[in-house]
Design a protein around this motif. Structure first.
Motif, PDB file in Angstrom:
ATOM      1  N   MET A   1       0.836  -1.187   0.000  1.00  9.63           N
ATOM      2  CA  MET A   1       0.000   0.000   0.000  1.00  9.63           C
ATOM      3  C   MET A   1       0.886   1.257   0.000  1.00  9.63           C
ATOM      4  SD  MET A   1      -3.005   0.907   2.643  1.00  9.63           S
ATOM      5  CE  MET A   1      -3.451   2.571   2.886  1.00  9.63           C
ATOM      6  N   ASN A   2       0.502   2.264  -0.758  1.00  7.66           N
ATOM      7  CA  ASN A   2       1.258   3.507  -0.828  1.00  7.66           C
ATOM      8  C   ASN A   2       1.077   4.311   0.455  1.00  7.66           C
ATOM      9  OD1 ASN A   2       2.094   2.943  -3.391  1.00  7.66           O
ATOM     10  ND2 ASN A   2       0.544   4.178  -4.399  1.00  7.66           N
ATOM     11  N   SER A   3       2.156   4.953   0.863  1.00  2.12           N
ATOM     12  CA  SER A   3       2.072   5.816   2.034  1.00  2.12           C
ATOM     13  C   SER A   3       1.495   7.173   1.626  1.00  2.12           C
ATOM     14  CB  SER A   3       3.454   5.997   2.654  1.00  2.12           C
ATOM     15  OG  SER A   3       4.255   6.823   1.823  1.00  2.12           O
ATOM     16  N   LEU A   4       1.056   7.911   2.618  1.00  2.00           N
ATOM     17  CA  LEU A   4       0.513   9.249   2.371  1.00  2.00           C
ATOM     18  C   LEU A   4       1.571  10.129   1.707  1.00  2.00           C
ATOM     19  CD1 LEU A   4      -1.998  10.977   2.742  1.00  2.00           C
ATOM     20  CD2 LEU A   4      -1.167  11.591   5.024  1.00  2.00           C
ATOM     21  N   TYR A   5       2.817   9.902   2.033  1.00  2.28           N
ATOM     22  CA  TYR A   5       3.923  10.644   1.421  1.00  2.28           C
ATOM     23  C   TYR A   5       3.905  10.492  -0.098  1.00  2.28           C
ATOM     24  CZ  TYR A   5       8.767  11.862   0.223  1.00  2.28           C
ATOM     25  OH  TYR A   5       9.894  12.414  -0.335  1.00  2.28           O
ATOM     26  N   GLU A   6       3.584   9.312  -0.573  1.00  3.37           N
ATOM     27  CA  GLU A   6       3.584   9.038  -2.011  1.00  3.37           C
ATOM     28  C   GLU A   6       2.294   9.457  -2.700  1.00  3.37           C
ATOM     29  OE1 GLU A   6       4.296   4.887  -1.633  1.00  3.37           O
ATOM     30  OE2 GLU A   6       6.469   5.103  -1.786  1.00  3.37           O
ATOM     31  N   THR A   7       1.202   9.523  -1.960  1.00  4.62           N
ATOM     32  CA  THR A   7      -0.093   9.798  -2.593  1.00  4.62           C
ATOM     33  C   THR A   7      -0.569  11.234  -2.440  1.00  4.62           C
ATOM     34  OG1 THR A   7      -1.268   9.016  -0.614  1.00  4.62           O
ATOM     35  CG2 THR A   7      -0.871   7.405  -2.383  1.00  4.62           C
ATOM     36  N   ASP A   8      -0.250  11.875  -1.306  1.00  7.03           N
ATOM     37  CA  ASP A   8      -0.686  13.254  -1.084  1.00  7.03           C
ATOM     38  C   ASP A   8       0.371  13.974  -0.250  1.00  7.03           C
ATOM     39  OD1 ASP A   8      -1.872  15.687  -0.440  1.00  7.03           O
ATOM     40  OD2 ASP A   8      -3.867  14.805  -0.180  1.00  7.03           O
ATOM     41  N   TYR A   9       1.365  14.489  -0.953  1.00  7.38           N
ATOM     42  CA  TYR A   9       2.521  15.094  -0.294  1.00  7.38           C
ATOM     43  C   TYR A   9       2.126  16.193   0.687  1.00  7.38           C
ATOM     44  CZ  TYR A   9       6.830  17.710   0.364  1.00  7.38           C
ATOM     45  OH  TYR A   9       7.888  18.364   0.920  1.00  7.38           O
ATOM     46  N   HIS A  10       1.229  17.080   0.283  1.00  8.83           N
ATOM     47  CA  HIS A  10       0.874  18.208   1.147  1.00  8.83           C
ATOM     48  C   HIS A  10       0.130  17.758   2.394  1.00  8.83           C
ATOM     49  CE1 HIS A  10       2.535  21.259  -1.415  1.00  8.83           C
ATOM     50  NE2 HIS A  10       1.972  20.686  -2.460  1.00  8.83           N
ATOM     51  N   GLN A  11      -0.709  16.763   2.250  1.00 10.59           N
ATOM     52  CA  GLN A  11      -1.389  16.226   3.429  1.00 10.59           C
ATOM     53  C   GLN A  11      -0.366  15.551   4.347  1.00 10.59           C
ATOM     54  OE1 GLN A  11      -4.743  13.689   2.636  1.00 10.59           O
ATOM     55  NE2 GLN A  11      -5.080  13.246   4.808  1.00 10.59           N
ATOM     56  N   TRP A  12       0.562  14.808   3.750  1.00 10.12           N
ATOM     57  CA  TRP A  12       1.620  14.165   4.524  1.00 10.12           C
ATOM     58  C   TRP A  12       2.427  15.206   5.285  1.00 10.12           C
ATOM     59  CZ3 TRP A  12       6.919  14.931   3.917  1.00 10.12           C
ATOM     60  CH2 TRP A  12       7.741  14.100   4.677  1.00 10.12           C
ATOM     61  N   LEU A  13       2.782  16.298   4.604  1.00  9.25           N
ATOM     62  CA  LEU A  13       3.566  17.352   5.230  1.00  9.25           C
ATOM     63  C   LEU A  13       2.807  17.960   6.405  1.00  9.25           C
ATOM     64  CD1 LEU A  13       6.332  18.615   4.731  1.00  9.25           C
ATOM     65  CD2 LEU A  13       5.229  20.312   3.284  1.00  9.25           C
TER      66      LEU A  13
END
Length: 168
Positions: A1-13
């Protein structure tokens, strides 16, 4: 499964920011945070080098014209148009250093790294317009290392245009 870092950078940040604010250090994505910090530092330095490259190329060309070629036509018609191409990178460097004080102490390193390439680019650009073979530049046309300090490069009172000589 993709991490939030890979799928939505701004949300991850934003998520990483919240973890830091709340002291939830065990929730941090340390591996990706380290990568982002390294990329940011490298990008800041590369931006400084890019602006310095442009500035040094233009100052080398100006200096060569001034000291060696001394073509009155260039003095009268071309050099006045060069000043924006010299001062624009200065403005960008100033702004970049204000926004990224972490690279201020690396200006000499950046200059040393980019000078050989800036020198070659200046040679290539000037040789396109040489009117005679004896005006062609080579590696000996410019100093081995940058002839100016960072402070000199950033001095907006230099270079100075000579007054235009009106022909009678």
């Amino acid at each position: 499964m993709n991490s939030l870092y890979e799928t939505d950078y701004h949300q991850w940040l934003g998520q990483q920011r919240e973890h830091l604010i709340k002291g939830q250090l065990d929730q941090l994505d340390v591996e990706n945070l380290i990568e982002e910090l390294e990329l940011g530092i490298k990008q800041d330095f590369n931006t400084l080098k890019s602006h310095l490259m442009i500035l040094i190329i233009h100052l080398l060309k100006w200096d060569y014209q001034e000291k060696v070629l001394q073509d009155p036509w260039v003095d009268d018609c071309v050099k006045p148009t060069w000043l924006p191409s010299i001062n624009n990178p200065r403005d960008k460097i100033e702004l970049h250093l204000e926004e990224n004080p972490n690279v201020v102490k690396r200006t000499d390193e950046a200059m040393a790294m980019i000078y050989p390439q800036a020198k070659q680019k200046a040679i290539d650009e000037m040789n396109k317009y040489a009117r005679h073979e004896n005006q062609k530049l080579n590696q000996d046309s410019f100093p081995v290392s940058c002839p100016w300090s960072f402070e000199q490069l950033m001095d907006k009172s230099w270079p100075v245009l000579k007054p235009v000589k009106r022909r009678k």
